[in-house]
Design an enzyme around this catalytic site. Sequence first.
Site, PDB file in Angstrom:
ATOM      1  N   ASP A  82       0.851  -1.199   0.000  1.00 17.58           N
ATOM      2  CA  ASP A  82       0.000   0.000   0.000  1.00 17.58           C
ATOM      3  C   ASP A  82       0.888   1.251   0.000  1.00 17.58           C
ATOM      4  O   ASP A  82       1.792   1.375   0.838  1.00 17.58           O
ATOM      5  CB  ASP A  82      -0.856  -0.056   1.288  1.00 17.58           C
ATOM      6  CG  ASP A  82      -1.905   1.023   1.348  1.00 17.58           C
ATOM      7  OD1 ASP A  82      -2.399   1.441   0.282  1.00 17.58           O
ATOM      8  OD2 ASP A  82      -2.257   1.427   2.477  1.00 17.58           O
ATOM      9  N   ASP A 261      -8.371   1.119   6.726  1.00 17.17           N
ATOM     10  CA  ASP A 261      -7.364   0.918   7.771  1.00 17.17           C
ATOM     11  C   ASP A 261      -7.855   1.532   9.082  1.00 17.17           C
ATOM     12  O   ASP A 261      -7.891   0.883  10.130  1.00 17.17           O
ATOM     13  CB  ASP A 261      -6.044   1.572   7.332  1.00 17.17           C
ATOM     14  CG  ASP A 261      -4.928   1.315   8.331  1.00 17.17           C
ATOM     15  OD1 ASP A 261      -5.122   0.511   9.255  1.00 17.17           O
ATOM     16  OD2 ASP A 261      -3.847   1.922   8.200  1.00 17.17           O
TER      17      ASP A 261
HETATM   18  O1  G3H Z   1      -2.885   5.036   3.704  1.00 11.21           O
HETATM   19  C1  G3H Z   1      -2.442   4.934   4.825  1.00 11.21           C
HETATM   20  C2  G3H Z   1      -2.706   3.714   5.639  1.00 11.21           C
HETATM   21  O2  G3H Z   1      -3.708   3.973   6.575  1.00 11.21           O
HETATM   22  C3  G3H Z   1      -1.436   3.222   6.270  1.00 11.21           C
HETATM   23  O3  G3H Z   1      -1.070   3.981   7.362  1.00 11.21           O
HETATM   24  O4  G3H Z   1       1.375   4.300   7.064  1.00 11.21           O
HETATM   25  O5  G3H Z   1       0.361   4.579   9.296  1.00 11.21           O
HETATM   26  O6  G3H Z   1       0.571   2.312   8.278  1.00 11.21           O
HETATM   27  P1  G3H Z   1       0.398   3.777   8.035  1.00 11.21           P
HETATM   28  P1  13P Z   2      -8.652   4.989   5.838  1.00 15.48           P
HETATM   29  O1  13P Z   2      -7.751   5.916   6.606  1.00 15.48           O
HETATM   30  O2  13P Z   2      -9.932   5.671   5.487  1.00 15.48           O
HETATM   31  O3  13P Z   2      -8.890   3.709   6.531  1.00 15.48           O
HETATM   32  O4  13P Z   2      -7.920   4.657   4.443  1.00 15.48           O
HETATM   33  C1  13P Z   2      -6.950   3.658   4.370  1.00 15.48           C
HETATM   34  C2  13P Z   2      -6.236   3.661   3.068  1.00 15.48           C
HETATM   35  O5  13P Z   2      -6.606   4.285   2.101  1.00 15.48           O
HETATM   36  C3  13P Z   2      -5.019   2.822   2.983  1.00 15.48           C
HETATM   37  O6  13P Z   2      -4.380   2.971   1.753  1.00 15.48           O
HETATM   38 ZN    ZN Z   3      -4.472   4.932   0.985  1.00 14.60          ZN
END
Ligand code: G3H
Ligand code: 13P
Ligand code: ZN
Length: 315
Positions: A82, A261
């Site tokens: 991601d 997420d």
């Molecule tokens: O797009 C962002 C996701 O919620 C991942 O968040 O980089 O804190 O794991 P993170």
């Molecule tokens: P949210 O913060 O809305 O859960 O989105 C997660 C996301 O786009 C991860 O790539």
């Molecule tokens: Zn995202």
Amino acid sequence: MALVTTKEMFEKAYRGGYAIGAFNINNMEIIQGVVAAAKAQNSAVILQVSKSALKYAHPLYLKKMVDAAIEETGLDIALHLDHGPSFEVCKDCISYGFTSVMYDGSHLDYEENVRTTREVVEYAHARGVVVEAELGKLAGVEDDVKVSAEGATYTDPDQAVDFVKRTGVDSLAIAIGTSHGAYKFKGEAKLDFDRLETITKKLEEAGFHHFPIVLHGASSVDESSVATCNQYGGQINGAKGVPAEMLRKAASMAVCKINMDTDIRLAMTAAIRKEFAENPSAFDPRGYLGAGRDLIASLVEGKIRDVVGSTNSMD
Ligand code: G3H
Ligand code: 13P
Ligand code: ZN
């Protein structure tokens, strides 16, 4: 049952008018909660890993746990990077056996985004891996990048067609009003469905039949999780997500992947806060992490059944 790419999942989802949920994973409990839900709904699922999750858990641990989840559940699961920040991180994940990577050049100048995405696509396709890219800028926080509401830009439909043509990407994340995190809308929730429609129409006209669109920032910020967090000592005020009806509408259109997420984080935190408050003398992590896992499983089951609509997509 297999570790698969998203290709077939998206083809079926597009035809069936539903989407596949993509849930961020960081540890064993989140993986088990998500796959238990997918299994209960007989649904394909995407498990995705951000740069900070790679740093936190190590790709090898995550990959092995996902292998175990596939073996245990018999589901088709895609393991996806991601918001891949660079070609190097994409390559790294491919070498660990990820079946899908996102290269996120949305913050770059357009030509640079095209150039690097194209490089990632050539590398990934040669190894049987699919690529998601992003065009337009979402507001909110992801990894260490923070974009203000004013800095966000919606995806331009003509540019989207040009981008897909020139890069050869397998799916495209677009900006139509969602944002990352728990504070998505100050006033009323609003998504630009006309823009989604136009992007889809122009892609079809350009010969990209049933081209899969990805929606990031799609947590609904469920009130019950926020309320439980706050009831047991949390301070989450003014949080607002994307209403489930809007996500269902997007899933019935060209959106084949819906990213969540924040809702998982909130559920885990709500369950753990409650567990700590109700059992102040307990100190076995299996008690509170297990409660978090259970709440994630019921949350994700609801998302699969009532939001993305992928129930029985394993049939
Ligand atoms: O797009 C962002 C996701 O919620 C991942 O968040 O980089 O804190 O794991 P993170
Ligand atoms: P949210 O913060 O809305 O859960 O989105 C997660 C996301 O786009 C991860 O790539
Ligand atoms: Zn995202």
